[in-house]
Design a protein around this motif. Structure first.
Motif, PDB file in Angstrom:
ATOM      1  N   VAL A   1       0.831  -1.196   0.000  1.00  0.00           N
ATOM      2  CA  VAL A   1       0.000   0.000   0.000  1.00  0.00           C
ATOM      3  C   VAL A   1       0.879   1.265   0.000  1.00  0.00           C
ATOM      4  O   VAL A   1       2.107   1.177   0.060  1.00  0.00           O
ATOM      5  N   GLY A   2       0.255   2.397  -0.035  1.00  0.00           N
ATOM      6  CA  GLY A   2       0.996   3.653   0.105  1.00  0.00           C
ATOM      7  C   GLY A   2       0.930   4.535  -1.122  1.00  0.00           C
ATOM      8  O   GLY A   2       0.987   5.740  -1.023  1.00  0.00           O
ATOM      9  N   GLY A   3       0.828   3.904  -2.289  1.00  0.00           N
ATOM     10  CA  GLY A   3       0.675   4.662  -3.526  1.00  0.00           C
ATOM     11  C   GLY A   3       1.812   5.626  -3.773  1.00  0.00           C
ATOM     12  O   GLY A   3       2.946   5.423  -3.360  1.00  0.00           O
ATOM     13  N   LYS A   4       1.475   6.708  -4.451  1.00  0.00           N
ATOM     14  CA  LYS A   4       2.496   7.672  -4.859  1.00  0.00           C
ATOM     15  C   LYS A   4       3.147   8.349  -3.647  1.00  0.00           C
ATOM     16  O   LYS A   4       4.343   8.625  -3.646  1.00  0.00           O
ATOM     17  N   VAL A   5       2.354   8.582  -2.622  1.00  0.00           N
ATOM     18  CA  VAL A   5       2.876   9.348  -1.499  1.00  0.00           C
ATOM     19  C   VAL A   5       4.027   8.603  -0.820  1.00  0.00           C
ATOM     20  O   VAL A   5       4.982   9.205  -0.352  1.00  0.00           O
ATOM     21  N   ALA A   6       3.940   7.266  -0.826  1.00  0.00           N
ATOM     22  CA  ALA A   6       4.995   6.493  -0.190  1.00  0.00           C
ATOM     23  C   ALA A   6       6.334   6.674  -0.900  1.00  0.00           C
ATOM     24  O   ALA A   6       7.391   6.435  -0.325  1.00  0.00           O
TER      25      ALA A   6
END
Lengths: 108, 779
Positions: B181-186
């Motif tokens: 998980v986490g998407g772009k922000v990760a």
């Protein structure tokens, strides 16, 4: 005489399997052409019951008055209300007469 | 149908608290005439609803002397509520009240002729009686709801929504296409304005989700289909094999130690050496963030027959023979948080992205922030591919702040380097201005207004030569750079396109999910499906979290056990319907489906009760309950045009209750004089007006019909205004053939504040109609 179809107005009941005029015609004469516009496939069999004209939601159909009854300018146009029908009758001299009827509906 | 029921006994009460109505209207005559009307059992003028009045009404109800109540005059919403509540205790259904506010129709002002006003009140009350005879008792419909929300996309928006829902004790399915998980922000390194590490905030949310038994996380999964409707969606997903058992794997990492294959990192190709990105094996911890903790195998990198990880695993959890699996998840509501994609900068050819290794995107620059190599000269180009009709035709709203943040963090590590920021406009909305001021105050950071025309290699030394015109000073600037960062914009993600197609959700001109941006930013145009975060448009992390929470709150109503639908929904009369399916075509919310007999039936969960189906039905077979075609026809029929002078035109207006009605009401409350012969009927949407009603009105001799709806693109039922415009246009064409002026049917746009225009409109229409002469159907 078969009804006149306003080809710009007619939308073929939006690609319906059977358009409303097709469904309602007692002689099964109305059909959708390849261009999805309604037409009367056997003009000589039409007996001017005007069912299709009343049914058309787009107002694309108009009856053709037989020449024995009236030439060119003559017109007969029904307008359907919820429980009413009004007739506009234009004779060959352009004289207009209008009639209004209340249907003997089911609810009164 | 009506005959089997008890005849209507209407109690008619004219509410005139201050005596204002009596001053303008001869109420005595009105009452005398009304009491003689068919079905009216009791008629009186009341000064207030207390002092024993309600008690007497209750007694009449109990004795069976009354079964419907018609309230004439203006009641406050509070009074309406009290009356309904008091009398429903006596067994009177709240839908058996009819309210007839004569003041909003322009009656009650002193000045205009008393006789005229009396006549208007008579007419209005007769209309209301016509309707009141036909109203029926209705009960709300209760629908069962599946108590889970499905969230598509486990980026920052999806994770926050999931954790908030779980906190409220709701079941959540979280579907994510990546392995973690986490998407772009990760993948970001710092978040402005506080310049903190985004993983910290994400970890905080993940921690809440880890311990929860309400969450079902499906990673490596894609949505494949949607069935059912709001409160009962069935979403098919396809789960790609992970090759590692999620239940058994303890994340010890022994498999990665023995794995012989190191896979190339996806986006490091343009970057100078970065120690953080090296050494990812074919079996690795999920990315971007390790939730779930089970490792994942990227089989396409595995050498044939290699079984090292299987042998090394102490928990026996690696299974290289796994196959994809299909699942169906049932949820009451869906939230799409499919996020954004960086705009492909290689399309912006002039900046040499993809050609020169030291031209990188702002997303890639994030990886440099912590441990940057030695850089003397760094350049930033803002709006790379944004606000440009060849690329993204909008401002991505965050890139300026992002570049400022990156400059700020890099400057901490490289205090002696020079930074040049090329910009068109620096857009730092709200408090981001502070960030701008901070960066401006730094030493050796220059802002150059003007975008570079060329980026070329500077000889053989690997540096870049960049040329631009400083449009403020008019001088040409030539710089030699070590690194060039392109501030690329936010484009709609691939997932957004996929979901839009699968779920049939409209998208706006820019490819993001369409929503009613001002009033309902979280609404897609399908009930029960909400959109949150950057799949709705460019936004920063904070806004994305806010937006997804708004979507979440709206989604809650669809998952709470049972759900009550207002009984004012459309009902299809199967004896009349001939299955032409125009209702299906025209329903703005795709709420219709075929029932087992092939009749179109509205899905009550999806239906917004706008009545466009009722308006479009050529056979008048569809009616909104409590606003049926028959009721409206009775109302129109009650306008006794013959009792008015023939030369005075009569206008019947259908006003959209959202906008035009409020305009008319405001006009009536103002000093403006509204012609006496204007009667309006409030409709749920202009699109709910059926042509048969217009034909009725014309045939009864009404001179002009005005339909007022919203402007294009503002209609609350998406396109009801356009539908009615076309339909009434068709009728007008027919009138022309009938040798009647087509202008007798008019469609107009009225906004909520157009009260002045409403007055102007009815007055000018009155003049036009007078010039036309009376409707030929008038007797």
């Amino acid at each position: 005489m078969p009804p006149k179809v306003d080809r710009e107005k007619c939308d073929g009941c939006k690609a319906e399997k059977e358009s409303l005029c097709e469904q309602v015609c007692p002689g099964d004469l109305m059909h959708l052409g390849e261009d999805q516009k309604a037409f009367c496939r056997m003009p000589r069999d039409c007996w001017d019951c005007m069912s299709c004209i009343k049914a058309c939601p787009k107002g694309a159909l108009e009856t053709r008055i037989p020449y024995q009854l009236g030439y060119h300018v003559a017109r007969l146009i029904p307008m359907m209300g919820t429980n009413t029908i009004t007739w506009t009758c234009i004779d060959l001299n352009g004289k207009v007469e209008r009639y209004q009827y209340r249907n003997r509906g089911s609810d009164d | 149908m009506e005959k089997t029921k008890a005849p209507s006994k209407i109690g008619l009460f004219i509410f005139d608290p201050g005596g204002g109505l009596a001053r303008a209207v001869d109420l005595g005559t009105v009452v005398q005439k009304l009491i003689k009307m068919k079905n009216v059992s009791r008629c009186e003028v009341i000064a207030d609803i207390w002092s024993g009045f309600l008690v007497s009404v209750k007694e009449d109800l109990k004795a069976g002397n009354l079964n419907r109540l018609l309230w004439v005059g203006r009641f406050s919403p509070y009074q309406e509520k009290i009356i309904k509540a008091e009398l429903s205790a006596e067994g009177l259904n709240p839908y058996l009240h009819e309210w007839c506010d004569v003041e909003e129709q322009g009656v009650g002002k002193e000045g205009p002729d008393r006789a005229v006003q009396t006549q208007k009140v008579m007419m209005l009350v007769q209309m209301a009686v016509g309707r009141a005879r036909l109203i029926e008792a209705l009960e709300p419909v209760s629908l069962p709801a599946v108590d889970a929300v499905l969230i598509i996309g486990a980026g920052v928006a999806g994770l926050h929504a999931a954790s908030s829902l779980v906190k409220l004790g709701k079941r959540v399915y979280l579907v994510e296409k990546e392995s973690g998980v986490g998407g772009k922000v990760a993948s970001l390194h710092r978040l402005y304005p506080r310049i903190c590490d985004p993983r910290c905030g994400l970890e905080f949310e993940i921690e809440k989700l880890r311990g929860s038994n309400k969450l079902e996380l499906h990673t490596l999964s894609r949505v494949k289909g949607l069935d059912g409707g709001p409160r009962n969606f069935e979403v098919k997903i396809e789960k790609a094999p992970r090759y590692v058992s999620e239940e058994r794997c303890n994340g010890c990492g022994k498999c990665a130690e023995v794995c012989p294959v190191t896979i190339p990192d996806d986006s490091t190709s343009h970057l100078p050496q970065n120690p953080h990105q090296s050494g990812k094996k074919a079996i690795h911890s999920p990315t971007p963030m390790a939730f779930p903790s089970a490792f994942v195998v990227e089989r396409r990198y595995c050498p044939p027959q290699c079984r090292e990880c299987v042998k090394a695993c102490p928990t026996n959890s690696v299974d290289l023979e796994q196959t994809p699996s299909d699942m169906t998840l049932r949820a009451g509501a869906i939230i799409a948080t499919t996020g954004w994609d960086p705009y492909p900068l290689s399309k912006v050819e002039e900046y040499g992205y993809g050609l020169y290794p030291n031209v990188i995107s702002n997303l890639e620059a994030e990886r440099l922030l912590e441990n940057p190599p030695e850089l003397k000269e760094v350049g930033f180009i803002q709006c790379a591919g944004s606000r440009d009709e060849k690329h993204l035709n909008y401002c991505s709203s965050v890139c300026c702040s992002v570049s400022l943040k990156q400059a700020l963090s890099l400057k901490e590590r490289l205090p002696n380097s020079r930074f040049s920021i090329f910009y068109q406009d620096i857009r730092t909305p709200g408090f981001d201005e502070e960030l701008y001021q901070r960066v401006k105050s730094l030493d050796k950071v220059i802002f150059i207004r003007g975008l570079p025309s060329t980026v070329k290699p500077d000889g053989e030394n690997g540096r870049l030569k960049i040329r631009a015109e400083d449009t403020l000073s008019g001088k040409e600037v030539t710089l030699s750079l070590d690194l060039l960062v392109l501030a690329g914009g936010m484009a709609p993600s691939g997932g957004t396109g996929e979901i839009a197609e699968l779920f049939n959700l409209p998208r706006n001109n820019f490819g993001f999910f369409e929503s009613h941006l001002q009033c309902h930013p979280e609404e897609s145009q399908r009930a029960g499906i909400y959109v949150g975060g950057a799949c709705r448009g460019p936004m920063n992390v904070g806004q994305s979290i806010e937006s997804t929470h708004r979507a979440m709150v709206e989604a809650l109503q669809f998952i709470d056990g049972t759900f009550l639908v207002e009984p004012t929904h459309p009902l299809v009369d199967k004896t009349k319907c001939d299955k032409c399916k125009r209702c299906m075509e025209d329903c703005p919310f795709s709420a219709y489906y075929f029932d087992s007999e092939g009749f179109p039936t509205p899905d009550l969960a999806r239906c917004r009760q706008c009545g466009n189906c009722m308006g479009t039905c050529p056979l008048t077979a569809i009616s909104l309950r409590h606003f049926t075609i028959k009721q409206t026809a009775a109302q129109i029929q009650a306008i006794k045009v013959s009792s008015l002078p023939k030369e005075e035109p009569v206008i019947l207006a259908f006003l959209c209750k959202n906008d035009a009605y409020h305009a008319a009401r405001e006009a009536a409350d103002s000093d403006a004089v509204i012609p006496a012969n204007v009667f309006f009927i409030k409709v749920p949407c202009a699109g709910s007006v059926n042509n048969a009603l217009l034909a009725d009105a014309l045939s009864f001799g009404i001179d002009g019909i005005l339909i007022a709806g919203c402007k294009d693109g503002q209609c609350h039922s998406v396109r009801g205004n356009q539908l009615v415009k076309t339909r009434s246009g068709d009728l007008a064409d027919k009138l022309k053939k009938m040798m009647i002026e087509p202008e007798r049917v008019r469609f107009e746009h009225l906004e909520i504040r157009d009260s002045g225009r409403y007055v102007e409109l009815v007055n000018s229409y009155m003049r036009d109609l007078k010039a036309m002469g009376p409707n030929p159907f008038k007797v």
